[in-house]
Design a protein around this motif. Structure first.
Motif, PDB file in Angstrom:
ATOM      1  N   PHE A   9      -9.744   4.033  -9.805  1.00 28.60           N
ATOM      2  CA  PHE A   9      -8.334   3.670 -10.039  1.00 28.60           C
ATOM      3  C   PHE A   9      -7.026   4.619  -8.926  1.00 28.60           C
ATOM      4  CE2 PHE A   9      -9.415   3.253 -14.576  1.00 28.60           C
ATOM      5  CZ  PHE A   9      -8.825   2.245 -15.139  1.00 28.60           C
ATOM      6  N   GLU A  10      -7.159   5.235  -8.493  1.00 27.33           N
ATOM      7  CA  GLU A  10      -7.011   5.545  -6.749  1.00 27.33           C
ATOM      8  C   GLU A  10      -6.913   4.524  -5.563  1.00 27.33           C
ATOM      9  OE1 GLU A  10      -8.730   8.662  -5.395  1.00 27.33           O
ATOM     10  OE2 GLU A  10      -7.446   9.951  -6.736  1.00 27.33           O
ATOM     11  N   ALA A  11      -7.866   3.835  -5.941  1.00 29.65           N
ATOM     12  CA  ALA A  11      -7.697   2.451  -5.661  1.00 29.65           C
ATOM     13  C   ALA A  11      -6.916   1.162  -5.689  1.00 29.65           C
ATOM     14  CB  ALA A  11      -9.190   1.328  -5.644  1.00 29.65           C
ATOM     15  N   TRP A  12      -6.195   1.062  -6.734  1.00 28.98           N
ATOM     16  CA  TRP A  12      -5.096   0.259  -7.361  1.00 28.98           C
ATOM     17  C   TRP A  12      -3.700   0.486  -6.848  1.00 28.98           C
ATOM     18  CZ3 TRP A  12      -5.115  -2.789 -11.595  1.00 28.98           C
ATOM     19  CH2 TRP A  12      -6.663  -2.919 -12.536  1.00 28.98           C
ATOM     20  N   GLY A  13      -4.059   1.729  -6.039  1.00 34.58           N
ATOM     21  CA  GLY A  13      -2.230   1.844  -5.356  1.00 34.58           C
ATOM     22  C   GLY A  13      -2.587   1.848  -3.797  1.00 34.58           C
ATOM     23  N   MET A  14      -4.193   2.098  -3.976  1.00 39.02           N
ATOM     24  CA  MET A  14      -3.786   2.050  -1.657  1.00 39.02           C
ATOM     25  C   MET A  14      -3.918   0.820  -0.793  1.00 39.02           C
ATOM     26  SD  MET A  14      -7.789   2.908  -1.725  1.00 39.02           S
ATOM     27  CE  MET A  14      -8.188   4.932  -2.141  1.00 39.02           C
ATOM     28  N   SER A  15      -2.472   0.385  -0.255  1.00 40.30           N
ATOM     29  CA  SER A  15      -2.318  -1.008  -0.003  1.00 40.30           C
ATOM     30  C   SER A  15      -3.861  -1.245   1.655  1.00 40.30           C
ATOM     31  CB  SER A  15      -0.786  -0.978   0.921  1.00 40.30           C
ATOM     32  OG  SER A  15      -0.787   0.110   1.725  1.00 40.30           O
ATOM     33  N   ASP A  16      -4.096   0.313   2.177  1.00 38.11           N
ATOM     34  CA  ASP A  16      -5.150  -0.411   2.871  1.00 38.11           C
ATOM     35  C   ASP A  16      -7.010  -1.454   2.576  1.00 38.11           C
ATOM     36  OD1 ASP A  16      -7.973   0.185   5.264  1.00 38.11           O
ATOM     37  OD2 ASP A  16      -6.287   0.517   5.689  1.00 38.11           O
ATOM     38  N   THR A  17      -6.617  -2.665   3.097  1.00 38.61           N
ATOM     39  CA  THR A  17      -7.459  -3.379   2.071  1.00 38.61           C
ATOM     40  C   THR A  17      -9.357  -2.394   2.369  1.00 38.61           C
ATOM     41  OG1 THR A  17      -6.444  -5.204   2.724  1.00 38.61           O
ATOM     42  CG2 THR A  17      -9.439  -5.911   2.272  1.00 38.61           C
ATOM     43  N   VAL A  18      -9.527  -1.881   3.598  1.00 40.24           N
ATOM     44  CA  VAL A  18     -10.617  -1.424   3.715  1.00 40.24           C
ATOM     45  C   VAL A  18     -11.028   0.382   2.914  1.00 40.24           C
ATOM     46  CG1 VAL A  18     -11.831  -0.131   5.068  1.00 40.24           C
ATOM     47  CG2 VAL A  18     -11.329  -1.852   5.952  1.00 40.24           C
ATOM     48  N   ALA A  19      -9.486   1.464   2.872  1.00 41.92           N
ATOM     49  CA  ALA A  19     -10.069   1.632   1.134  1.00 41.92           C
ATOM     50  C   ALA A  19     -10.396   2.263   0.838  1.00 41.92           C
ATOM     51  CB  ALA A  19      -9.293   2.557   2.405  1.00 41.92           C
ATOM     52  N   ARG A  20      -9.497   0.668  -0.023  1.00 42.48           N
ATOM     53  CA  ARG A  20      -9.661   0.494  -1.315  1.00 42.48           C
ATOM     54  C   ARG A  20     -10.591  -0.442  -1.476  1.00 42.48           C
ATOM     55  NH1 ARG A  20      -6.772  -4.135  -1.365  1.00 42.48           N
ATOM     56  NH2 ARG A  20      -4.752  -3.584  -0.839  1.00 42.48           N
TER      57      ARG A  20
END
Length: 118
Positions: A9-20
């Protein structure tokens, strides 16, 4: 088990595509499935889920998905999530998560709201 859910669920707020993408691959099994009220059919695997979450990020820039509670019993977790928009709007959801032997998400099914009486 909670770590996989939190990372997912942290990935849902990530703007960086690679980090997500990295977060989703670290939490979601290769053959896992995901379904919520906005998916027509269950999504399978990290790539499909990454694309779906990217659509959320694009349509709600700055929004985050915060895990507010997780309970686990017999290998199944119930996670309560607050989807928080930058304008202050918030929507709650609950997800039921089956975990694989490696602790990664094997199956996830989400519902709008918390199931509380209206």
């Amino acid at each position: 088990m909670t770590k996989a859910i939190t990372t997912f669920f942290e990935a849902w707020g990530m703007s960086d595509t690679v980090a997500r993408q990295t977060a989703i691959h670290a939490s979601f099994a290769t053959d896992a499935t995901y379904a919520d009220p906005r998916t027509e059919v269950p999504l399978t695997g990290p790539a499909d889920v990454t694309d779906y979450i990217a659509m959320f990020s694009a349509s709600a820039p700055g929004a985050v998905a915060e895990v507010t509670a997780v309970e686990t019993r017999e290998g199944v977790s119930r996670a309560t999530i607050a989807f928080k928009m930058p304008n202050g709007m918030e929507q709650m959801g609950q997800y039921f998560v089956e975990h694989g032997p490696d602790g990664l998400i094997a199956r996830m099914v989400g519902f709008v709201g918390t199931g509380a009486p209206a």
